[in-house]
Design a protein around this motif. Structure first.
Motif, PDB file in Angstrom:
ATOM      1  N   ASN A 124     -12.140   5.225  -6.262  1.00  0.00           N
ATOM      2  CA  ASN A 124     -12.678   3.882  -6.052  1.00  0.00           C
ATOM      3  C   ASN A 124     -12.487   3.479  -4.581  1.00  0.00           C
ATOM      4  OD1 ASN A 124     -13.274   1.169  -5.979  1.00  0.00           O
ATOM      5  ND2 ASN A 124     -12.295   0.720  -7.946  1.00  0.00           N
ATOM      6  N   SER A 125     -13.595   3.347  -3.878  1.00  0.00           N
ATOM      7  CA  SER A 125     -13.502   3.074  -2.435  1.00  0.00           C
ATOM      8  C   SER A 125     -12.924   1.686  -2.162  1.00  0.00           C
ATOM      9  CB  SER A 125     -14.882   3.206  -1.790  1.00  0.00           C
ATOM     10  OG  SER A 125     -15.783   2.305  -2.407  1.00  0.00           O
ATOM     11  N   ASP A 126     -13.016   0.775  -3.120  1.00  0.00           N
ATOM     12  CA  ASP A 126     -12.448  -0.557  -2.924  1.00  0.00           C
ATOM     13  C   ASP A 126     -10.912  -0.521  -2.922  1.00  0.00           C
ATOM     14  OD1 ASP A 126     -14.819  -1.797  -2.658  1.00  0.00           O
ATOM     15  OD2 ASP A 126     -14.965  -2.474  -4.737  1.00  0.00           O
ATOM     16  N   VAL A 127     -10.355   0.427  -3.667  1.00  0.00           N
ATOM     17  CA  VAL A 127      -8.897   0.479  -3.812  1.00  0.00           C
ATOM     18  C   VAL A 127      -8.247   1.150  -2.599  1.00  0.00           C
ATOM     19  CG1 VAL A 127      -6.996   1.382  -5.215  1.00  0.00           C
ATOM     20  CG2 VAL A 127      -9.054   0.478  -6.315  1.00  0.00           C
ATOM     21  N   GLU A 128      -8.837   2.223  -2.127  1.00  0.00           N
ATOM     22  CA  GLU A 128      -8.317   2.958  -0.957  1.00  0.00           C
ATOM     23  C   GLU A 128      -6.854   3.363  -1.152  1.00  0.00           C
ATOM     24  OE1 GLU A 128      -9.124   0.370   2.352  1.00  0.00           O
ATOM     25  OE2 GLU A 128     -11.173   1.082   2.533  1.00  0.00           O
ATOM     26  N   MET A 129      -6.571   3.997  -2.285  1.00  0.00           N
ATOM     27  CA  MET A 129      -5.190   4.381  -2.587  1.00  0.00           C
ATOM     28  C   MET A 129      -4.684   5.449  -1.637  1.00  0.00           C
ATOM     29  SD  MET A 129      -2.474   4.024  -4.296  1.00  0.00           S
ATOM     30  CE  MET A 129      -2.642   3.126  -5.803  1.00  0.00           C
ATOM     31  N   GLY A 130      -5.533   6.425  -1.300  1.00  0.00           N
ATOM     32  CA  GLY A 130      -5.106   7.496  -0.394  1.00  0.00           C
ATOM     33  C   GLY A 130      -4.677   6.934   0.956  1.00  0.00           C
ATOM     34  N   ALA A 131      -5.520   6.064   1.499  1.00  0.00           N
ATOM     35  CA  ALA A 131      -5.193   5.459   2.802  1.00  0.00           C
ATOM     36  C   ALA A 131      -3.930   4.611   2.695  1.00  0.00           C
ATOM     37  CB  ALA A 131      -6.361   4.605   3.276  1.00  0.00           C
ATOM     38  N   SER A 132      -3.788   3.905   1.579  1.00  0.00           N
ATOM     39  CA  SER A 132      -2.609   3.051   1.407  1.00  0.00           C
ATOM     40  C   SER A 132      -1.328   3.877   1.354  1.00  0.00           C
ATOM     41  CB  SER A 132      -2.733   2.236   0.121  1.00  0.00           C
ATOM     42  OG  SER A 132      -3.883   1.437   0.151  1.00  0.00           O
ATOM     43  N   LEU A 133      -1.399   5.023   0.663  1.00  0.00           N
ATOM     44  CA  LEU A 133      -0.223   5.897   0.598  1.00  0.00           C
ATOM     45  C   LEU A 133       0.127   6.417   1.993  1.00  0.00           C
ATOM     46  CD1 LEU A 133      -1.089   7.882  -2.657  1.00  0.00           C
ATOM     47  CD2 LEU A 133       0.919   6.445  -2.327  1.00  0.00           C
ATOM     48  N   TRP A 134      -0.894   6.729   2.774  1.00  0.00           N
ATOM     49  CA  TRP A 134      -0.667   7.211   4.127  1.00  0.00           C
ATOM     50  C   TRP A 134      -0.008   6.111   4.975  1.00  0.00           C
ATOM     51  CZ3 TRP A 134       0.299  10.715   7.480  1.00  0.00           C
ATOM     52  CH2 TRP A 134       0.035  10.521   8.841  1.00  0.00           C
ATOM     53  N   HIS A 135      -0.531   4.893   4.863  1.00  0.00           N
ATOM     54  CA  HIS A 135       0.032   3.779   5.631  1.00  0.00           C
ATOM     55  C   HIS A 135       1.501   3.543   5.234  1.00  0.00           C
ATOM     56  CE1 HIS A 135      -4.357   2.211   5.760  1.00  0.00           C
ATOM     57  NE2 HIS A 135      -4.138   3.083   6.708  1.00  0.00           N
ATOM     58  N   SER A 136       1.760   3.603   3.932  1.00  0.00           N
ATOM     59  CA  SER A 136       3.140   3.403   3.462  1.00  0.00           C
ATOM     60  C   SER A 136       4.048   4.510   3.971  1.00  0.00           C
ATOM     61  CB  SER A 136       3.191   3.372   1.928  1.00  0.00           C
ATOM     62  OG  SER A 136       2.762   2.130   1.452  1.00  0.00           O
ATOM     63  N   ALA A 137       3.521   5.749   3.956  1.00  0.00           N
ATOM     64  CA  ALA A 137       4.333   6.890   4.402  1.00  0.00           C
ATOM     65  C   ALA A 137       4.661   6.752   5.882  1.00  0.00           C
ATOM     66  CB  ALA A 137       3.581   8.197   4.132  1.00  0.00           C
ATOM     67  N   VAL A 138       3.655   6.393   6.683  1.00  0.00           N
ATOM     68  CA  VAL A 138       3.895   6.223   8.126  1.00  0.00           C
ATOM     69  C   VAL A 138       4.924   5.120   8.338  1.00  0.00           C
ATOM     70  CG1 VAL A 138       2.865   5.487  10.309  1.00  0.00           C
ATOM     71  CG2 VAL A 138       1.635   7.073   8.822  1.00  0.00           C
ATOM     72  N   MET A 139       4.716   4.004   7.653  1.00  0.00           N
ATOM     73  CA  MET A 139       5.633   2.874   7.827  1.00  0.00           C
ATOM     74  C   MET A 139       7.060   3.276   7.436  1.00  0.00           C
ATOM     75  SD  MET A 139       5.707  -0.735   5.777  1.00  0.00           S
ATOM     76  CE  MET A 139       7.058  -1.883   6.014  1.00  0.00           C
ATOM     77  N   ALA A 140       7.204   3.889   6.253  1.00  0.00           N
ATOM     78  CA  ALA A 140       8.548   4.185   5.744  1.00  0.00           C
ATOM     79  C   ALA A 140       9.247   5.228   6.603  1.00  0.00           C
ATOM     80  CB  ALA A 140       8.461   4.648   4.291  1.00  0.00           C
ATOM     81  N   VAL A 141       8.526   6.285   6.967  1.00  0.00           N
ATOM     82  CA  VAL A 141       9.167   7.368   7.718  1.00  0.00           C
ATOM     83  C   VAL A 141       9.517   6.909   9.141  1.00  0.00           C
ATOM     84  CG1 VAL A 141       8.782   9.651   8.738  1.00  0.00           C
ATOM     85  CG2 VAL A 141       8.111   9.210   6.371  1.00  0.00           C
ATOM     86  N   VAL A 142       8.542   6.293   9.825  1.00  0.00           N
ATOM     87  CA  VAL A 142       8.793   5.893  11.219  1.00  0.00           C
ATOM     88  C   VAL A 142       9.840   4.783  11.267  1.00  0.00           C
ATOM     89  CG1 VAL A 142       7.748   4.968  13.314  1.00  0.00           C
ATOM     90  CG2 VAL A 142       6.483   6.587  11.909  1.00  0.00           C
TER      91      VAL A 142
END
Lengths: 279, 412
Positions: free
Chosen positions: A68-86
């Motif tokens: 579902n392009s409205d949800v953008e779960m893949g991108a959200s997981l990436w953003h969370s991963a960048v935020m959490a790791v960095v």
């Protein structure tokens, strides 16, 4: 007499295990409900009659999240991963240095800075939330990783914990390194830090989990470009309805990275909980 | 650090960066406006608002569909330089936004068109003789029942609270509750209904104190507390009051819910459902329904206030076809312009029309000066009285004092 006592001990042990087992099941029940609902239909989730198993193992709930392009779960997981790791890495580095400095310097200014660090722990986060947000906005960091990460990377809690740990660190090791010709910077990174990996792991694990699960700050500073997974999950709850199957499927996906971190670093997490008294 | 260095600066808020303002000032180029909506639950709404914005000829409008706690995000954003030019807010801007000068007066752009709108909504958006937002669509709450179940129980649709209690008890079985208004027993959503249905208003006529500190109101609370203790009031269901699932599942015979759920109820029961307003409470009571309207506001610090006001006016005053589409195609809502109501098929007849009539005849909206602190104190008192059995006189004495100081504060 001995056999009577051992029988009593065994009975007590059995009771303890039973109680602990029951409590463990109770604590795990919410996680089981996440799994059940992630694969169930909306009808079963909302059914008046409780069912232990899903009516069907509907993997479409999971695949829908990623298609579902409205949800953008893949991108959200990436953003969370960048935020959490960095954020975890930067928090640990900054707090390590600050904690070491506050532990090793004992003059009046250092004591004042230590006291101020502890004082900031006593200020409720709600008080500083809006000023921090206004500053972040003034810097033009809305909907950027800088806005997500930088305001959260200065942790008085982590600094204080490292300071307390370094106060107990044997000075002899540092002195030996200094005698061997190492300067304080090299002594810190090659002697102190390698011998403090326990507290580093504990603070890192706690910071990572807190960062991954953060909601209110990402909700305010992200728009569409850096939305994190926790904010994405909130899309399934609106004022008109709650989309339970996708909400639980998303929660299941979101909890996996934390679970992986926990499995690999649980020793440090337990140590952190013991050290900090966190619940 | 590479992640930080690589991060972009896309906020969708180009209008506030100054670039759009300068391009607009240089003449020729269209201004760029940022418009915010909260996340609607009905499928298709997001695409619809993007479509409306794209059709606007005089500016480029970037729509932000805000997930999460919109009511917190907007006031916070208005403190910064990353704010929307045009934004919707439930029942228009708060009194604090108005007093802080964060929103602009929309009276001039509404002009003579103001008479086209539901006047109760306009009243809600008016403060110090100025109208602070343009209403979008109206949402309301009402009581769902099933005629077949009422007939089986030998009772009529309730018009008084006593009749509601009797009907709920008559329909209660071991598998089905009689009435459901939320998993907190209804104290959250029905609080204001106790005021309006008892025949009172939230505030007195000069808005200096509460308008319902009266024994009749306390009697109404006592009546609800008695009902709360019975098993005819369902206090735990599969979903909360704003979702019709408990009613559709047969967990409850009657449910307090939203107009937005009517398509789901219709799909489940066909013609075997009806709607009534909340019944009158006590001797001085009256039937009542609450309504609210997300309304379009313009941020005062926008670099393009005139362009933002023009866009809001174009969309929510002039584009009547879009307003009908917005109200009728995604869930069930009522257009704010009364002449458009007959054009909405879902509320042109049957229970939908009854609901629209209820708003016109028996509708109440929270007073603009009924602020968060007053509402919080009021909700606590309602819970203490109904759930914990506290004395209403002493509980509402505290709320009354809190309200007086709060009203004094916001009146300046």
């Amino acid at each position: 007499m001995r056999s009577v006592r051992s029988r009593a001990d065994r009975a007590l042990l059995v009771v303890r295990y039973v109680v602990l087992g029951v409590l463990a099941v109770l604590f795990l029940l919410p996680f089981y409900v996440i799994v059940r609902n992630a694969f169930a239909s909306s009808k079963l989730i909302a059914a008046a009659q409780w069912n232990w198993l899903p009516d069907r193992w509907n993997f479409a709930n999971i695949t829908e999240l990623f298609t579902n392009s409205d949800v953008e779960m893949g991108a959200s997981l990436w953003h969370s991963a960048v935020m959490a790791v960095v954020q975890t890495a930067l928090t640990v580095v900054v707090a390590l240095l600050a904690g070491y400095a506050l532990a090793r310097h004992t003059h009046r200014v250092a004591r004042l800075l230590s006291a101020l660090t502890i004082f900031t722990l006593m200020v409720p986060a709600a008080v500083t939330f809006i000023p921090t947000f206004v500053m972040t906005s003034a810097l033009g960091w809305i909907d950027t990783f800088r806005g997500l990460i930088v305001p959260g990377m200065f942790s008085a809690f982590a600094t204080y914990m490292f300071r307390q740990s370094f106060l107990g660190f044997p000075r002899e090791l540092e002195e030996a390194a200094l005698i061997d010709g190492a300067n304080p910077w090299r002594t810190f990174w090659q002697v102190v830090v390698p011998n403090s990996m326990g507290i580093v792991g504990a603070i890192g694990t706690i910071t990572f989990i807190g960062s991954w699960n953060a909601f209110l700050w990402p909700m305010l500073v992200t728009r569409t470009g850096t939305r994190t997974v926790q904010v994405t999950l909130s899309q399934f709850m609106t004022s008109q309805l709650v989309n339970y199957p996708e909400l639980f499927a998303g929660a299941l996906v979101a909890v996996i990275p934390v679970l992986v971190v926990f499995l690999f670093l649980q020793r440090y997490l337990v140590q952190g909980v013991e050290t900090t008294g966190l619940r | 650090m590479a992640g930080l260095a690589a991060c972009g600066s896309n906020s969708g808020l180009a209008s506030n960066s100054g670039e759009a303002s300068s391009s607009g000032a240089s003449g020729g180029a269209k201004p760029t406006l940022a418009q915010w909506y909260h996340q609607y639950g009905e499928a298709g709404t997001k695409e619809a608002v993007n479509r409306y914005a794209a059709a606007y000829p005089d500016a480029t409008v970037n729509v932000t569909w805000y997930a999460g706690n919109y009511d917190t995000a907007v006031p916070a954003a208005l403190l910064t330089n990353s704010f929307p030019d045009v934004f919707e807010y439930a029942n228009g801007p708060t009194i604090d936004m108005i007093n802080a000068g964060q929103v602009v007066d929309m009276t001039d752009v509404l002009g003579a068109s103001v008479s086209k709108f539901n006047q109760s909504v306009i009243k809600r958006l008016t403060f110090q003789n100025k109208i602070w937002a343009i209403p979008q669509v109206i949402d309301m709450q009402l009581l769902y029942y099933r005629p077949s179940l009422l007939q089986k129980a030998g009772v009529q649709p309730p018009k008084t609270f006593a009749a509601l209690v009797d009907a709920a008890k008559a329909q209660t079985t071991k598998d089905m509750g009689g009435f459901f208004a939320g998993n907190d027993g209804g104290v959250g959503v029905l609080g204001n209904m106790f005021v309006w249905a008892s025949g009172f208003d939230q505030l007195n006529s000069d808005r200096t104190a509460l308008g319902f500190l009266d024994p009749n109101f306390y009697d109404s609370l006592a009546a609800y507390q008695s009902f709360y203790k019975t098993n005819a009031l369902l206090k735990a269901a599969s979903k909360d009051w704003y979702d019709a699932t408990p009613f559709i599942n047969g967990e409850t015979a009657m449910q307090w819910g939203g107009l937005w759920s009517m398509p789901d109820v219709q799909k489940a029961f066909g013609t075997d459902f009806g709607v009534v307003p909340f019944p009158a409470m006590g001797a001085s009571g009256r039937v009542a329904v609450p309504f609210g309207a997300y309304s379009s506001c313009v941020a005062a610090k926008s670099h393009q206030v005139d362009a933002a006001k023009a866009f809001a006016t174009w969309l929510w005053v002039d584009q009547t076809a879009d307003q009908v589409d917005f109200a009728n195609s995604y869930g069930t809502h009522i257009p704010s312009q009364t002449a458009l109501v007959p054009q909405c098929s879902k509320i042109a007849q049957g229970p939908g029309k009854q609901a629209a009539d209820m708003v016109a005849n028996e509708g109440f909206a929270s007073d603009i000066m009924w602020t968060g602190p007053i509402g919080d104190a009021f909700s606590s008192a309602i819970t203490n009285v109904v759930v914990k059995g506290a004395d209403p006189t002493s509980e509402f004495k505290v709320v009354g004092a809190r309200a007086v100081s709060e009203l004094k504060r916001i009146s300046g």
